[in-house]
Design a protein around this motif. Sequence first.
Motif, mmCIF file in Angstrom:
data_model
loop_
_atom_site.group_PDB
_atom_site.id
_atom_site.type_symbol
_atom_site.label_atom_id
_atom_site.label_comp_id
_atom_site.label_asym_id
_atom_site.label_seq_id
_atom_site.Cartn_x
_atom_site.Cartn_y
_atom_site.Cartn_z
ATOM 1 N N LYS A 568 6.701 -25.232 -46.166
ATOM 2 C CA LYS A 568 7.230 -25.778 -46.856
ATOM 3 C C LYS A 568 8.800 -25.334 -46.936
ATOM 4 O O LYS A 568 9.089 -24.198 -46.825
ATOM 5 C CB LYS A 568 6.659 -25.502 -48.273
ATOM 6 N N LEU A 569 9.740 -26.296 -46.947
ATOM 7 C CA LEU A 569 11.045 -26.165 -46.905
ATOM 8 C C LEU A 569 11.743 -26.314 -48.203
ATOM 9 O O LEU A 569 12.562 -25.825 -48.747
ATOM 10 C CB LEU A 569 11.764 -26.996 -45.853
ATOM 11 N N ARG A 570 10.950 -27.161 -49.036
ATOM 12 C CA ARG A 570 11.601 -27.648 -50.208
ATOM 13 C C ARG A 570 10.366 -28.202 -51.150
ATOM 14 O O ARG A 570 9.732 -29.016 -50.688
ATOM 15 C CB ARG A 570 12.728 -28.540 -50.200
ATOM 16 N N ASP A 571 10.469 -27.669 -52.380
ATOM 17 C CA ASP A 571 9.343 -28.288 -53.211
ATOM 18 C C ASP A 571 10.042 -28.105 -54.814
ATOM 19 O O ASP A 571 10.087 -27.090 -55.468
ATOM 20 C CB ASP A 571 8.257 -27.206 -53.476
ATOM 21 N N GLU A 572 10.331 -29.559 -55.165
ATOM 22 C CA GLU A 572 11.060 -29.717 -56.454
ATOM 23 C C GLU A 572 11.053 -30.838 -56.823
ATOM 24 O O GLU A 572 10.628 -31.817 -56.490
ATOM 25 C CB GLU A 572 12.576 -29.387 -56.205
#
Length: 756
Positions: A568-572
């Motif tokens: 995961k690089l980004r989770d928002e």
Amino acid sequence: MNRSQRIRGLLALTAVALSLYIALTVPVRLGLDLRGGTQIVLEAQPADATVTDDEATDRTVEVLRGRIDALGVAEPTIARSGDNRIVVELPGVQDPRKAADVLGRTAQLTFHQVLGTANSADDLPEPLPKQPRQHVLADESGRLLRLQAAPLTGNDVKEAVPGFDQQGGAGWHVSVDFEDSGRDNGWAHLTGQAACHPAGDPARRVAIVLDDKIISSPQVDPSVRCVSGISGGSTQITGSFSPGEARELALLINGGALPVPVETVEQRTVGPSLGAQAITASLRAAVIGTALTALFITVVYRLMGALATVALACYGLISYAALAALGATLTLPGLAGFVLAIGMAVDANVLVFERAREEYAVRHRPTARSSLAAGFRRAFSAIADSNITTLIAAGLLFFLASGPVRGFGVTLGIGVLASMLSALVITRVLAEYAAARPCVRRRPRITGIAHTGTVRDRISRSNPHLMRHPRRWLAASIAALVLAGSGIALRGLDFGIEFTGGRVIEYATATPVDPDQARAALADAGFPRAVVQTSGDNQLTVRTSRLTNAQTAEVTEAVRDLTEHAGKLRDESIGPSLGKELRRGALIALAVALGAQLIYLATRFRWLFGTAAVSALAHDVVILTGIFAWLGKPIDGVFLAALLTVIGYSVNDSVVVFDRIRELSRRDRKAPLSRISNEALLQTLPRTVNTGMGAAFILTALAVFGGDTLTDFALALLIGLAVGTYSSMFTATPLAVEIHNRTHVPRPAAGSTSGT
């Protein structure tokens, strides 16, 4: 061939030749779903790093949307991501760096009185108590000026327009008009104070500052009187601008200042949100649907139908060329709507051919050629009225709305104009030429208009009285309205990501992942609406509706099954791409469009018919939305495109019926409206059936062969057009009859008496 025929032939040939040239030389822009584009991630930088102002970030999104619209980028995606990030996706941008620079500019515009020159940036007097602090900036030549605090800002500006001074030789400039307060007090006071200093004194200058940089510092003209200043509230910003710089400055001023500064933290290329399989399936469906519609028209109207098919091909070419010439962006719903417009463009041809059949079989015209000429003449008013009402809606959507709603207005307007050119010019040129051939005159039945037709024959044999009990039709319409409305009330509307926002998860994968395989894997895992895009090198972005932590883990597991490693690089969370202001603008535009259509129809017909047509249109919208609520289908951007299409074309059926009522009323002014309405419905029913069949072939092909992406779109249009056809006959017309019966007081016949 007479003069008018030669003019029409020349116009048709010119339009086709020019469209062919544009289609071959100007590529059409493809949207994010078909081609991908550039993704720019901006991060809001509030003054206090520990505080995030949600309202300021949301306002920043709307300002950015206005700037993108002014840049000429159609169909962008703009959404808030997390607490302070904004993700902007731009299709077909040729200079991503320039776009990022324009989007990231704070555009803080201020107007200052110049107090004098300065030797250094620190050459400032100590501020007196309760006096605003001065500051020093360099002018266009690098000379340092001391500036008073700004009495005017960009918020006081009404409009900025780029222009070119041909007579004075000043080159490109930006004309600025101030709002009421800035016009009456601010600008006049500022220039009046500067005018009190002698010519050549630096204090006679006014500095215009953009983002803490003086972009123009003109001297006040010697003709301006001290204290009085420049009235009228207008000025020009000069500064040796290039055309692009002048337009960019006007864009920034009109768009407004960003509530908080933003910084570009990421910029990259993203792949299409739809896979190659979905695009291929959609194109296959378009070809199949168009071929079936052409075959149907040819079978029903024979030679005239074959010529109408040629004219419809020209219609498609003209519409495509217009989209390319205007730089419009073509998305998959837009492509489906474009194909549907081909089916709906059949309507004008069907109107003409059915009127020609009436002239030949009912009024016993001697030849197919004279019947055809009369058909074009008598069908013109119905074609003009129905298309003008649609053009009114398209124009108001363009001028009052923004984003995809404005783009739809452009596409709709192009389709309507191209449809009229196709039916009234190209089809007429081909049909009149063919009807004049000796071999056709000897065999009139091959024209397809030298007989009454199957539908008309059956109606003539049964001769039903549909308007004998108008209240029964109204009761059925009210029942359908209540049933659909209860679906909205009980089940609610399942708004898509565009309206509610959701979650975005970005993965870095060990090996490239095929986005089509990822979509299939996520659909199998229970996330069929997930939007999957490739971005950068070995990166995959998944955008879904709001998820729980357990659902997020399922998404991650589905992705990891496709590659050796997926980190995961980004989770928002991500905000809606159709923000509040865009939705509000769209609703205002639709309301104004309905009001304008009501006024036009009331002018062309009567208030009675205008009210009935607009009421039927609102009835169609509620029923279509309610059916989707009962079916649990998403209310997303695709549904919005379908709904706007239904609104654009739904009124056409009502206009055709009302046009025939008006014509019959002029022939027999004493006949009751119920009988005239019944005759009008029966006479226009063949056109309604054949037009509906032509559109149904297109929509069925989109639903069956277009894949999952277009199924809901085609379903919405099928339902909407079916409901619209019903309501034009059995809601709008009975409503007009019932209102007329309740409000019309018949006059006593001549020579009769009243009373007891």
